[in-house]
Write an enzyme that holds these catalytic residues in place. Structure first.
Site, PDB file in Angstrom:
ATOM      1  N   ASP A  33       0.821  -1.212   0.000  1.00 35.23           N
ATOM      2  CA  ASP A  33       0.000   0.000   0.000  1.00 35.23           C
ATOM      3  C   ASP A  33       0.861   1.271   0.000  1.00 35.23           C
ATOM      4  O   ASP A  33       2.004   1.276   0.467  1.00 35.23           O
ATOM      5  CB  ASP A  33      -0.876   0.043   1.255  1.00 35.23           C
ATOM      6  CG  ASP A  33      -2.080  -0.878   1.156  1.00 35.23           C
ATOM      7  OD1 ASP A  33      -2.097  -1.758   0.269  1.00 35.23           O
ATOM      8  OD2 ASP A  33      -2.992  -0.727   1.987  1.00 35.23           O
ATOM      9  N   HIS A  75       3.813  -2.377   2.993  1.00 28.54           N
ATOM     10  CA  HIS A  75       3.817  -1.006   2.473  1.00 28.54           C
ATOM     11  C   HIS A  75       5.071  -0.744   1.637  1.00 28.54           C
ATOM     12  O   HIS A  75       6.171  -1.144   2.028  1.00 28.54           O
ATOM     13  CB  HIS A  75       3.745   0.006   3.620  1.00 28.54           C
ATOM     14  CG  HIS A  75       2.443  -0.046   4.368  1.00 28.54           C
ATOM     15  ND1 HIS A  75       2.204  -0.972   5.356  1.00 28.54           N
ATOM     16  CD2 HIS A  75       1.307   0.680   4.233  1.00 28.54           C
ATOM     17  CE1 HIS A  75       0.966  -0.797   5.822  1.00 28.54           C
ATOM     18  NE2 HIS A  75       0.403   0.196   5.163  1.00 28.54           N
ATOM     19  N   HIS A 121      -6.046   2.951  -4.465  1.00 30.44           N
ATOM     20  CA  HIS A 121      -6.049   3.251  -3.026  1.00 30.44           C
ATOM     21  C   HIS A 121      -6.590   4.660  -2.793  1.00 30.44           C
ATOM     22  O   HIS A 121      -6.330   5.273  -1.761  1.00 30.44           O
ATOM     23  CB  HIS A 121      -4.621   3.113  -2.498  1.00 30.44           C
ATOM     24  CG  HIS A 121      -4.513   2.936  -1.009  1.00 30.44           C
ATOM     25  ND1 HIS A 121      -5.380   2.175  -0.267  1.00 30.44           N
ATOM     26  CD2 HIS A 121      -3.614   3.440  -0.104  1.00 30.44           C
ATOM     27  CE1 HIS A 121      -5.035   2.215   1.015  1.00 30.44           C
ATOM     28  NE2 HIS A 121      -3.969   2.981   1.137  1.00 30.44           N
ATOM     29  N   HIS A 170      -5.610   9.754   0.383  1.00 32.16           N
ATOM     30  CA  HIS A 170      -5.345   8.947   1.580  1.00 32.16           C
ATOM     31  C   HIS A 170      -5.990   9.513   2.832  1.00 32.16           C
ATOM     32  O   HIS A 170      -5.507   9.346   3.954  1.00 32.16           O
ATOM     33  CB  HIS A 170      -3.844   8.749   1.814  1.00 32.16           C
ATOM     34  CG  HIS A 170      -3.546   7.455   2.531  1.00 32.16           C
ATOM     35  ND1 HIS A 170      -3.240   7.381   3.862  1.00 32.16           N
ATOM     36  CD2 HIS A 170      -3.540   6.189   2.094  1.00 32.16           C
ATOM     37  CE1 HIS A 170      -3.049   6.126   4.212  1.00 32.16           C
ATOM     38  NE2 HIS A 170      -3.233   5.372   3.155  1.00 32.16           N
TER      39      HIS A 170
HETATM   40 ZN   LIG Z   1      -2.811   3.335   2.860  1.00 34.16          ZN
END
Ligand SMILES: [Zn+2]
Length: 207
Positions: A47, A192, A98, A102
């Site tokens: 991510d 990540h 995504h 954010h």
């Molecule tokens: Zn994230």
């Protein structure tokens, strides 16, 4: 009756909180939580990239081992490093949306959520990452309309079954140990390759 009514509303509030806060809750729509049963594979998901320090290293490591992963790229970062998105797509990795900013989406309006997801999708497409078919909410937080909006964009919502808190920078050995100890067939592992708020983060420093 009053007590019963209070009890019911408390349960409802509790369920709503679970649906909003838990990445895998199906209360607010269908979520992929694990891979289909019966296989011996696990899914590596990354991510918050792309990130110029981390993403190329991860892509190199995956290529060395002939492994494909799934990258949930953030639109605002995609616009800064589109070539990394194109490279991930070219090398056979799956690319998911995504969102763009954010921000946690569970208290955002339908219009905000749709705009965020559409911006993220468009950034990936314009970078050469193809049309994303998967979506993961920032932090996994959703409201009743987040997953339906993703679905309307052709994206299935994905949660995860194992997080190893790599964002806390525990060190490579600990991340590996938590991963190996935690996975079972079908696990979706959350890792990540970037930072949701610091686009040029250069990796873990002890804080
Ligand atoms: Zn994230």
């Amino acid at each position: 009756m009053i007590i019963a009514a209070v009890g019911v509303s408390a349960v409802a509030a509790g369920a709503a909180a679970y649906g909003a806060f838990h990445r895998n809750s199906t209360l607010f729509g269908d979520v992929i939580r694990t891979l289909p049963k019966g296989g011996k594979t696990v899914s590596l998901t990354f991510d918050d990239g792309p990130n110029p320090s981390a993403t190329p290293v991860i892509l190199d490591a995956l290529a060395d081992r002939d492994v494909r992963g799934t990258f949930f790229f953030l639109g605002s970062h995609v616009e800064r490093w589109p070539e990394l998105v194109a490279r991930a797509a070219r090398e056979g990795h799956q690319i998911g949306n995504h969102g763009y900013y954010h921000r946690k989406l569970h208290f955002k309006s339908p219009a905000y959520v749709r705009d965020d997801l559409e911006r993220g999708k468009r950034a990936i497409q314009e970078a050469g990452g193809g049309t994303p078919r998967l979506f993961r909410a920032p932090h996994g937080f959703r409201s009743p309309w987040v997953t339906p909006i993703a679905t309307s964009l052709g994206e299935r919502t994905v949660g995860w079954s194992l997080g190893v808190w790599d964002s806390d920078c525990p060190g490579v050995d600990v991340i590996v140990q938590r991963s190996v100890d935690g996975v079972t067939p079908g696990s979706i592992l959350l890792l990540h390759d970037g930072d949701g708020t610091l686009p040029s983060a250069t990796g873990c420093r002890r804080r």
